[in-house]
Design a protein around this motif. Structure first.
Motif, PDB file in Angstrom:
ATOM      1  N   SER A 261     -78.418 -40.268  61.584  1.00  0.00           N
ATOM      2  CA  SER A 261     -77.620 -41.174  60.758  1.00  0.00           C
ATOM      3  C   SER A 261     -77.924 -42.602  61.192  1.00  0.00           C
ATOM      4  O   SER A 261     -78.221 -42.850  62.356  1.00  0.00           O
TER       5      SER A 261
ATOM      6  N   CYS B 146     -70.628 -31.947  58.555  1.00  0.00           N
ATOM      7  CA  CYS B 146     -71.668 -31.929  57.511  1.00  0.00           C
ATOM      8  C   CYS B 146     -72.563 -30.705  57.668  1.00  0.00           C
ATOM      9  O   CYS B 146     -73.042 -30.133  56.674  1.00  0.00           O
TER      10      CYS B 146
ATOM     11  N   SER C 157     -70.420 -35.392  69.297  1.00  0.00           N
ATOM     12  CA  SER C 157     -69.709 -36.633  69.010  1.00  0.00           C
ATOM     13  C   SER C 157     -68.275 -36.668  69.515  1.00  0.00           C
ATOM     14  O   SER C 157     -67.649 -37.719  69.509  1.00  0.00           O
TER      15      SER C 157
ATOM     16  N   SER D 229     -75.602 -44.886  60.792  1.00  0.00           N
ATOM     17  CA  SER D 229     -74.291 -45.537  60.819  1.00  0.00           C
ATOM     18  C   SER D 229     -73.739 -45.784  62.215  1.00  0.00           C
ATOM     19  O   SER D 229     -72.671 -46.371  62.357  1.00  0.00           O
ATOM     20  N   LYS D 230     -74.449 -45.343  63.244  1.00  0.00           N
ATOM     21  CA  LYS D 230     -73.925 -45.530  64.600  1.00  0.00           C
ATOM     22  C   LYS D 230     -74.686 -46.642  65.331  1.00  0.00           C
ATOM     23  O   LYS D 230     -74.097 -47.413  66.066  1.00  0.00           O
TER      24      LYS D 230
ATOM     25  N   MET E 299     -82.440 -34.414  62.383  1.00  0.00           N
ATOM     26  CA  MET E 299     -81.745 -35.256  61.400  1.00  0.00           C
ATOM     27  C   MET E 299     -80.941 -36.322  62.128  1.00  0.00           C
ATOM     28  O   MET E 299     -80.625 -36.186  63.303  1.00  0.00           O
TER      29      MET E 299
ATOM     30  N   ASP F 144     -79.194 -32.486  65.280  1.00  0.00           N
ATOM     31  CA  ASP F 144     -78.566 -33.690  64.733  1.00  0.00           C
ATOM     32  C   ASP F 144     -78.510 -34.740  65.846  1.00  0.00           C
ATOM     33  O   ASP F 144     -77.800 -34.575  66.841  1.00  0.00           O
TER      34      ASP F 144
ATOM     35  N   GLU G 200     -76.545 -30.309  68.145  1.00  0.00           N
ATOM     36  CA  GLU G 200     -76.619 -31.780  68.175  1.00  0.00           C
ATOM     37  C   GLU G 200     -77.234 -32.202  69.495  1.00  0.00           C
ATOM     38  O   GLU G 200     -77.037 -31.527  70.514  1.00  0.00           O
TER      39      GLU G 200
ATOM     40  N   ALA H  22     -77.505 -37.934  65.541  1.00  0.00           N
ATOM     41  CA  ALA H  22     -76.776 -39.088  64.981  1.00  0.00           C
ATOM     42  C   ALA H  22     -76.314 -40.075  66.043  1.00  0.00           C
ATOM     43  O   ALA H  22     -76.369 -41.285  65.842  1.00  0.00           O
ATOM     44  N   HIS H  23     -75.831 -39.580  67.187  1.00  0.00           N
ATOM     45  CA  HIS H  23     -75.135 -40.485  68.109  1.00  0.00           C
ATOM     46  C   HIS H  23     -75.971 -41.063  69.236  1.00  0.00           C
ATOM     47  O   HIS H  23     -75.560 -42.042  69.853  1.00  0.00           O
TER      48      HIS H  23
ATOM     49  N   GLY I  63     -76.642 -44.435  55.837  1.00  0.00           N
ATOM     50  CA  GLY I  63     -77.862 -43.710  55.490  1.00  0.00           C
ATOM     51  C   GLY I  63     -78.195 -42.681  56.539  1.00  0.00           C
ATOM     52  O   GLY I  63     -77.606 -42.665  57.631  1.00  0.00           O
TER      53      GLY I  63
ATOM     54  N   HIS J 281     -71.194 -30.756  63.779  1.00  0.00           N
ATOM     55  CA  HIS J 281     -70.478 -31.677  62.883  1.00  0.00           C
ATOM     56  C   HIS J 281     -70.135 -31.042  61.536  1.00  0.00           C
ATOM     57  O   HIS J 281     -70.838 -30.136  61.062  1.00  0.00           O
TER      58      HIS J 281
ATOM     59  N   THR K 134     -76.668 -40.815  53.139  1.00  0.00           N
ATOM     60  CA  THR K 134     -75.816 -40.938  54.336  1.00  0.00           C
ATOM     61  C   THR K 134     -76.288 -39.904  55.357  1.00  0.00           C
ATOM     62  O   THR K 134     -77.051 -38.981  55.018  1.00  0.00           O
ATOM     63  N   GLY K 135     -75.781 -40.028  56.578  1.00  0.00           N
ATOM     64  CA  GLY K 135     -76.068 -39.003  57.572  1.00  0.00           C
ATOM     65  C   GLY K 135     -75.439 -37.671  57.153  1.00  0.00           C
ATOM     66  O   GLY K 135     -76.015 -36.602  57.363  1.00  0.00           O
ATOM     67  N   TRP K 136     -74.262 -37.748  56.578  1.00  0.00           N
ATOM     68  CA  TRP K 136     -73.582 -36.531  56.108  1.00  0.00           C
ATOM     69  C   TRP K 136     -74.477 -35.790  55.094  1.00  0.00           C
ATOM     70  O   TRP K 136     -74.669 -34.584  55.184  1.00  0.00           O
TER      71      TRP K 136
HETATM   72  C1  LIG Z   1     -72.915 -35.703  64.608  1.00  0.00           C
HETATM   73  C2  LIG Z   1     -72.804 -36.399  63.289  1.00  0.00           C
HETATM   74  N1  LIG Z   1     -73.647 -36.057  62.298  1.00  0.00           N
HETATM   75  C3  LIG Z   1     -73.583 -36.659  61.096  1.00  0.00           C
HETATM   76  C4  LIG Z   1     -72.672 -37.640  60.823  1.00  0.00           C
HETATM   77  C5  LIG Z   1     -72.604 -38.265  59.467  1.00  0.00           C
HETATM   78  O1  LIG Z   1     -73.172 -39.512  59.478  1.00  0.00           O
HETATM   79  P1  LIG Z   1     -72.821 -40.644  58.392  1.00  0.00           P
HETATM   80  O2  LIG Z   1     -71.646 -41.384  58.902  1.00  0.00           O
HETATM   81  O3  LIG Z   1     -74.065 -41.458  58.350  1.00  0.00           O
HETATM   82  O4  LIG Z   1     -72.575 -39.967  57.096  1.00  0.00           O
HETATM   83  C6  LIG Z   1     -71.790 -38.039  61.827  1.00  0.00           C
HETATM   84  C7  LIG Z   1     -70.799 -39.113  61.577  1.00  0.00           C
HETATM   85  O5  LIG Z   1     -69.619 -38.930  61.671  1.00  0.00           O
HETATM   86  C8  LIG Z   1     -71.840 -37.389  63.088  1.00  0.00           C
HETATM   87  O6  LIG Z   1     -70.972 -37.710  64.061  1.00  0.00           O
END
Ligand SMILES: Cc1ncc(COP(=O)(O)O)c(C=O)c1O
Length: 434
Positions: A273, A169, A217, A275-276, A271, A242, A213, A244-245, A282, A167, A141-143
């Motif tokens: 994610s 994580c 987020s 999932s967005k 890094m 990060d 980041e 992710a977004h 992942g 975040h 996961t991203g986490w």
């Molecule tokens: C900035 C950030 N990093 C990491 C994550 C974690 O990603 P994932 O949902 O893939 O576990 C999120 C999701 O909430 C996020 O907003």
């Protein structure tokens, strides 16, 4: 249609926060969860617990869901994160079906053993090339990627210098890696520099990781990545960003703010994610060296001791990268940005204040938690699904409605969302007068 709401709400349901229950006391580890449940249940009974909902349908631009009380809700959906609408893309669905046919549904092992599929190996290469970096490694996961890259590389004598809004994580990874965790005010590069200066004045022997980041987020803002990377070189520190977004859905050819700021291939560690934007679960870490990748594979616990991405996830994300990189990706990003601009404009016209800069995260300021909960409670009756965000995701007293925009949203969806929020606020204010 949701059940009518009572206007008489006990004040305990409008006050208090998760913070009050974060450190319960008593010898019975399970017994001491009861106090939180009582507060949560009071909120639930009055329609004020808008969390833990389950979709009953595809999480597309209009969908149906269930409150955790069991009440059905539905309407225009700004509560799902699928920025380029790839989870409903026919090519993605076909790829997922083909992956099931060929590999089945289970990775059946850690990537440190035999859990990776050929798609996963190809995906690692694709991500590294996408970011102009030599290597990338997948996480479940991203986490896990955020937690794991810090826990994998940072040891107790090392230091972490982090944006205070990074975040969970990243914060959890930091806490578990070392006691030397230093926070600077959100996006305060001067604060970051003075921490680096004072740490290096007393310790030149151990490592420093700086964590931020590329798009925050909850605040929808971005730091000056070039300045942060330069600072890290100056103080012999390693920068972790990060992404992710914003990765895939913003910036030149989907390279996010890293691309926007001409930093492709120049950040120490990136890094992200899936999932967005990439229609799956992942995460990944991209790095400058094979040795870092190999070290993470065997010394980052959420990589080493957790199952690899499933074959469907790896194949889906690989296909999503293909779409992101081709002309269709550009068209989807244009549509997404047009929706973001229209939504921010519409909200502004109704007098709402929206956090940060244009991105797929449109956070509307709702202020104190009590009113925010009442607004969120009224939304389903006006046909809007959007997430209430409160402490600990954001500071106390700064609750907001997080609307996540998709490429497939129509201008009617945007119009309906603004009208629904306006009506919900009006009703909530009437509830609040009592
Ligand atoms: C900035 C950030 N990093 C990491 C994550 C974690 O990603 P994932 O949902 O893939 O576990 C999120 C999701 O909430 C996020 O907003």
């Amino acid at each position: 249609m949701p059940a009518p709401l009572e206007s008489d709400v006990p004040s305990a349901a409008l006050t208090g926060s998760m913070r009050d229950y974060a450190a319960p006391r008593g010898a019975g580890l399970q017994d001491r969860t009861a106090e939180f449940f009582a507060w949560q249940d009071l909120r639930r009974k009055h329609g004020l617990w808008s969390y833990a909902r389950s979709t009953q349908d595809v999480p597309a631009t209009v969908t149906t869901a269930c409150e955790d009380s069991g009440a059905p809700i539905g309407g225009t959906n700004f509560a799902s994160q699928d920025y380029l609408s790839l989870s409903v893309h026919p090519a993605i669905r076909q790829t997922a079906q083909e992956a099931i046919e060929r590999f089945g549904v289970h990775s059946a092992g850690s990537s440190a053993l035999m859990g990776n599929t050929s798609h996963a190996v190809a995906l690692e290469r694709r991500i590294a090339d996408f970011l102009g970096m030599p290597e990338a490694i997948l996480f479940p996961t991203g986490w896990a990627a955020g937690y794991g890259v810090i826990k994998g590389l940072v040891r107790p004598a090392d230091h972490l210098v982090m944006d205070s809004r990074a975040h969970a994580c990243l914060q959890e990874g930091a806490r578990s890696a070392t006691g030397n965790v230093h926070h600077f005010r959100h996006n305060d590069l001067g604060g970051c520099r003075s921490l680096l200066r004072s740490i290096r004045a007393g310790d030149s022997a151990n490592g420093i990781m700086v964590v931020t980041e590329s798009l925050f987020s909850m605040d929808s803002d971005a730091p000056d990545l070039a300045a942060m990377q330069e600072m890290c070189h100056e103080y012999n520190a390693t920068l972790l960003v990060d992404a992710a977004h914003d990765l895939g859905n913003m910036g030149p050819r989907g390279r996010g703010f890293i691309g926007e700021q001409a930093m492709i291939g120049k950040i120490d560690l990136v890094m992200g994610s899936f999932s967005k934007t990439f229609a799956s679960n992942g995460g990944f870490v991209a790095c400058a060296d094979r040795s870092v990748k190999e070290y993470l594979r065997f010394f980052s616990p959420p990589c080493t001791f957790s199952n690899a991405l499933s074959p469907v996830q790896a194949a889906t994300v690989l296909k999503a990268f293909e779409i992101v990189e081709d002309a269709e990706g550009g068209r989807l990003r244009d549509r997404l940005m047009a929706n973001i601009t229209a939504l921010r404009h519409g909200l502004g016209q109704e007098g709402f204040s929206v956090y940060g800069d244009p991105s797929a995260i449109v956070c509307v300021d709702l202020g104190p938690e009590g009113l925010a909960r009442l607004v969120s409670r009224r939304l389903p009756e006006f046909g809007l699904l959007a997430n209430l965000v409160e402490f600990p995701a954001v500071p106390m007293g700064k609750a907001r409605l997080r609307m996540q925009v998709m490429a497939d949203h129509t201008s009617q969806n945007v119009h309906d969302a603004v009208a629904a929020l306006t009506s919900a606020v009006r009703s909530a204010k009437a509830d609040d007068i009592r």
